[in-house]
Design a protein around this motif. Structure first.
Motif, PDB file in Angstrom:
ATOM      1  N   ILE A   9      34.371  -2.678   1.577  1.00  0.00           N
ATOM      2  CA  ILE A   9      35.073  -3.962   1.248  1.00  0.00           C
ATOM      3  C   ILE A   9      34.425  -4.845   0.035  1.00  0.00           C
ATOM      4  O   ILE A   9      33.467  -4.603   0.053  1.00  0.00           O
ATOM      5  CB  ILE A   9      34.644  -4.798   2.494  1.00  0.00           C
ATOM      6  CG1 ILE A   9      35.118  -4.165   3.873  1.00  0.00           C
ATOM      7  CG2 ILE A   9      35.285  -6.164   2.721  1.00  0.00           C
ATOM      8  CD1 ILE A   9      34.833  -4.888   5.201  1.00  0.00           C
ATOM      9  N   VAL A  11      33.775  -7.719  -1.657  1.00  0.00           N
ATOM     10  CA  VAL A  11      32.968  -9.203  -1.439  1.00  0.00           C
ATOM     11  C   VAL A  11      32.618  -9.960  -2.422  1.00  0.00           C
ATOM     12  O   VAL A  11      31.911  -9.234  -3.553  1.00  0.00           O
ATOM     13  CB  VAL A  11      31.959  -8.808  -0.521  1.00  0.00           C
ATOM     14  CG1 VAL A  11      31.479 -10.490   0.087  1.00  0.00           C
ATOM     15  CG2 VAL A  11      32.538  -8.085   0.923  1.00  0.00           C
ATOM     16  N   SER A  54      38.056  -3.358  10.908  1.00  0.00           N
ATOM     17  CA  SER A  54      37.793  -3.788   9.567  1.00  0.00           C
ATOM     18  C   SER A  54      38.546  -4.918   9.193  1.00  0.00           C
ATOM     19  O   SER A  54      37.832  -5.739   8.649  1.00  0.00           O
ATOM     20  CB  SER A  54      38.476  -2.533   8.598  1.00  0.00           C
ATOM     21  OG  SER A  54      39.812  -2.540   8.931  1.00  0.00           O
ATOM     22  N   THR A  58      36.407  -8.203   7.784  1.00  0.00           N
ATOM     23  CA  THR A  58      36.710  -8.919   6.391  1.00  0.00           C
ATOM     24  C   THR A  58      37.110 -10.534   6.685  1.00  0.00           C
ATOM     25  O   THR A  58      36.725 -11.102   5.811  1.00  0.00           O
ATOM     26  CB  THR A  58      38.092  -8.276   5.994  1.00  0.00           C
ATOM     27  OG1 THR A  58      37.741  -6.798   5.902  1.00  0.00           O
ATOM     28  CG2 THR A  58      38.431  -8.834   4.589  1.00  0.00           C
ATOM     29  N   LYS A  62      35.162 -13.352   4.800  1.00  0.00           N
ATOM     30  CA  LYS A  62      35.867 -14.536   4.131  1.00  0.00           C
ATOM     31  C   LYS A  62      35.497 -15.738   4.665  1.00  0.00           C
ATOM     32  O   LYS A  62      35.389 -16.765   3.715  1.00  0.00           O
ATOM     33  CB  LYS A  62      37.596 -14.259   4.439  1.00  0.00           C
ATOM     34  CG  LYS A  62      38.054 -13.330   3.590  1.00  0.00           C
ATOM     35  CD  LYS A  62      39.692 -13.441   3.833  1.00  0.00           C
ATOM     36  CE  LYS A  62      40.419 -12.277   3.104  1.00  0.00           C
ATOM     37  NZ  LYS A  62      41.668 -12.204   3.172  1.00  0.00           N
ATOM     38  N   ALA A  68      36.888 -11.745   0.169  1.00  0.00           N
ATOM     39  CA  ALA A  68      36.578 -10.300   0.750  1.00  0.00           C
ATOM     40  C   ALA A  68      37.998  -9.628   0.931  1.00  0.00           C
ATOM     41  O   ALA A  68      38.876 -10.310   1.419  1.00  0.00           O
ATOM     42  CB  ALA A  68      35.798 -10.456   2.135  1.00  0.00           C
ATOM     43  N   THR A  69      37.963  -8.576   0.448  1.00  0.00           N
ATOM     44  CA  THR A  69      39.353  -7.585   0.731  1.00  0.00           C
ATOM     45  C   THR A  69      38.932  -6.455   0.837  1.00  0.00           C
ATOM     46  O   THR A  69      37.881  -5.672   0.472  1.00  0.00           O
ATOM     47  CB  THR A  69      40.287  -7.708  -0.489  1.00  0.00           C
ATOM     48  OG1 THR A  69      41.362  -7.081  -0.481  1.00  0.00           O
ATOM     49  CG2 THR A  69      39.450  -7.252  -1.459  1.00  0.00           C
ATOM     50  N   ILE A  70      39.730  -5.651   1.871  1.00  0.00           N
ATOM     51  CA  ILE A  70      39.370  -4.303   2.157  1.00  0.00           C
ATOM     52  C   ILE A  70      40.037  -3.314   0.917  1.00  0.00           C
ATOM     53  O   ILE A  70      41.099  -3.226   0.580  1.00  0.00           O
ATOM     54  CB  ILE A  70      40.016  -3.765   3.597  1.00  0.00           C
ATOM     55  CG1 ILE A  70      39.833  -4.775   4.632  1.00  0.00           C
ATOM     56  CG2 ILE A  70      40.033  -2.448   3.772  1.00  0.00           C
ATOM     57  CD1 ILE A  70      40.412  -4.568   5.962  1.00  0.00           C
TER      58      ILE A  70
END
Length: 122
Positions: A9, A11, A54, A58, A62, A68-70
Protein backbone atom coordinates in the motif's frame (compact mmCIF):
# COMPACT_ATOMS: atom_id res chain seq x y z
CA UNK A 1 -7.83 -22.94 3.89
CA UNK A 2 -6.94 -19.25 3.91
CA UNK A 3 -4.02 -18.30 1.73
CA UNK A 4 -1.24 -16.06 2.90
CA UNK A 5 -1.01 -12.80 0.98
CA UNK A 6 1.34 -9.86 0.59
CA UNK A 7 -0.25 -6.42 0.26
CA UNK A 8 1.71 -3.32 -0.79
CA UNK A 9 0.00 0.00 0.00
CA UNK A 10 1.36 3.41 -0.97
CA UNK A 11 0.87 5.72 1.99
CA UNK A 12 1.76 9.38 2.49
CA UNK A 13 4.49 9.08 5.13
CA UNK A 14 6.69 12.16 5.33
CA UNK A 15 8.27 11.58 8.73
CA UNK A 16 9.19 8.78 11.13
CA UNK A 17 6.15 9.57 13.28
CA UNK A 18 3.84 8.94 10.29
CA UNK A 19 5.66 5.68 9.47
CA UNK A 20 5.27 4.48 13.06
CA UNK A 21 1.59 5.38 13.05
CA UNK A 22 0.99 3.55 9.74
CA UNK A 23 2.78 0.45 11.00
CA UNK A 24 0.70 0.45 14.22
CA UNK A 25 -2.53 0.71 12.24
CA UNK A 26 -1.51 -2.16 9.98
CA UNK A 27 -0.25 -4.32 12.87
CA UNK A 28 -3.56 -4.07 14.73
CA UNK A 29 -5.56 -5.36 11.74
CA UNK A 30 -6.80 -8.93 12.04
CA UNK A 31 -4.77 -11.65 10.33
CA UNK A 32 -1.58 -9.57 9.95
CA UNK A 33 1.65 -11.55 10.43
CA UNK A 34 4.27 -8.93 9.53
CA UNK A 35 4.49 -5.26 8.56
CA UNK A 36 7.36 -3.49 6.84
CA UNK A 37 8.26 -0.35 4.90
CA UNK A 38 9.90 -0.32 1.50
CA UNK A 39 10.32 1.83 -1.58
CA UNK A 40 12.82 4.47 -2.59
CA UNK A 41 10.99 7.16 -0.58
CA UNK A 42 9.99 4.73 2.20
CA UNK A 43 6.36 5.40 1.35
CA UNK A 44 5.17 1.82 0.74
CA UNK A 45 3.72 -0.28 3.53
CA UNK A 46 4.16 -4.04 3.03
CA UNK A 47 1.67 -6.17 4.99
CA UNK A 48 1.85 -9.97 5.06
CA UNK A 49 -0.91 -12.05 6.58
CA UNK A 50 -3.78 -14.48 6.20
CA UNK A 51 -7.27 -13.25 5.52
CA UNK A 52 -6.35 -9.55 5.68
CA UNK A 53 -9.00 -7.26 4.22
CA UNK A 54 -6.89 -4.96 2.05
CA UNK A 55 -9.75 -2.51 1.32
CA UNK A 56 -10.59 -2.12 5.01
CA UNK A 57 -6.92 -1.64 5.90
CA UNK A 58 -6.51 1.00 3.19
CA UNK A 59 -9.65 2.81 4.40
CA UNK A 60 -8.26 2.91 7.97
CA UNK A 61 -4.96 4.32 6.72
CA UNK A 62 -6.79 6.99 4.66
CA UNK A 63 -8.77 8.11 7.71
CA UNK A 64 -5.70 8.48 9.92
CA UNK A 65 -2.97 9.50 7.45
CA UNK A 66 -4.85 11.27 4.61
CA UNK A 67 -3.59 9.35 1.54
CA UNK A 68 -3.37 5.59 0.90
CA UNK A 69 -3.82 3.45 -2.20
CA UNK A 70 -3.36 -0.28 -2.86
CA UNK A 71 -0.47 -1.03 -5.22
CA UNK A 72 -0.42 -4.85 -5.25
CA UNK A 73 -2.08 -7.82 -3.60
CA UNK A 74 -0.39 -11.15 -4.29
CA UNK A 75 -0.40 -14.65 -2.91
CA UNK A 76 2.66 -15.72 -0.95
CA UNK A 77 3.61 -19.22 -1.95
CA UNK A 78 5.25 -21.34 0.74
CA UNK A 79 8.82 -22.24 0.02
CA UNK A 80 9.36 -25.82 -0.96
CA UNK A 81 11.91 -27.59 1.19
CA UNK A 82 15.13 -28.31 -0.64
CA UNK A 83 15.94 -31.95 -1.13
CA UNK A 84 18.68 -33.12 1.20
CA UNK A 85 22.19 -33.00 -0.14
CA UNK A 86 23.55 -36.33 -1.31
CA UNK A 87 26.05 -37.87 1.08
CA UNK A 88 29.66 -37.05 0.26
CA UNK A 89 31.60 -39.76 -1.56
CA UNK A 90 33.83 -41.90 0.61
CA UNK A 91 37.45 -40.79 0.75
CA UNK A 92 39.78 -42.55 -1.70
CA UNK A 93 41.57 -45.60 -0.40
CA UNK A 94 45.33 -45.55 -0.62
CA UNK A 95 45.84 -49.19 0.14
CA UNK A 96 48.90 -51.04 -1.24
CA UNK A 97 48.07 -54.49 -2.54
CA UNK A 98 49.62 -56.93 -2.08
CA UNK A 99 50.89 -55.84 1.30
CA UNK A 100 54.66 -55.53 1.63
CA UNK A 101 56.46 -58.57 3.05
CA UNK A 102 57.18 -58.45 6.75
CA UNK A 103 60.58 -57.14 7.74
CA UNK A 104 63.05 -59.81 8.80
CA UNK A 105 63.57 -60.04 12.49
CA UNK A 106 67.08 -60.54 13.81
CA UNK A 107 67.57 -62.46 17.00
CA UNK A 108 70.94 -62.63 18.65
CA UNK A 109 71.98 -65.94 20.16
CA UNK A 110 74.22 -65.81 23.17
CA UNK A 111 76.17 -68.89 23.96
CA UNK A 112 77.57 -69.43 27.36
CA UNK A 113 80.28 -71.85 28.17
CA UNK A 114 79.33 -74.06 30.98
CA UNK A 115 82.90 -74.54 32.03
CA UNK A 116 84.52 -71.09 31.94
CA UNK A 117 87.91 -72.33 33.21
CA UNK A 118 88.56 -74.55 30.24
CA UNK A 119 90.23 -72.96 27.29
CA UNK A 120 89.82 -74.68 23.92
CA UNK A 121 93.04 -73.29 22.50
CA UNK A 122 95.29 -74.85 25.02
Amino acid sequence: MVMQQKIVIKVQMTCDKCRTKAMKIAATSSGVISVGIQGPDKDQLVVTGEGVDSACLTRSLKKKLCYATILTVEEVKPEKPKPPDPPPPPPPCYCVWPPPPPRPMYCGVVCQDQNPSSCPIM
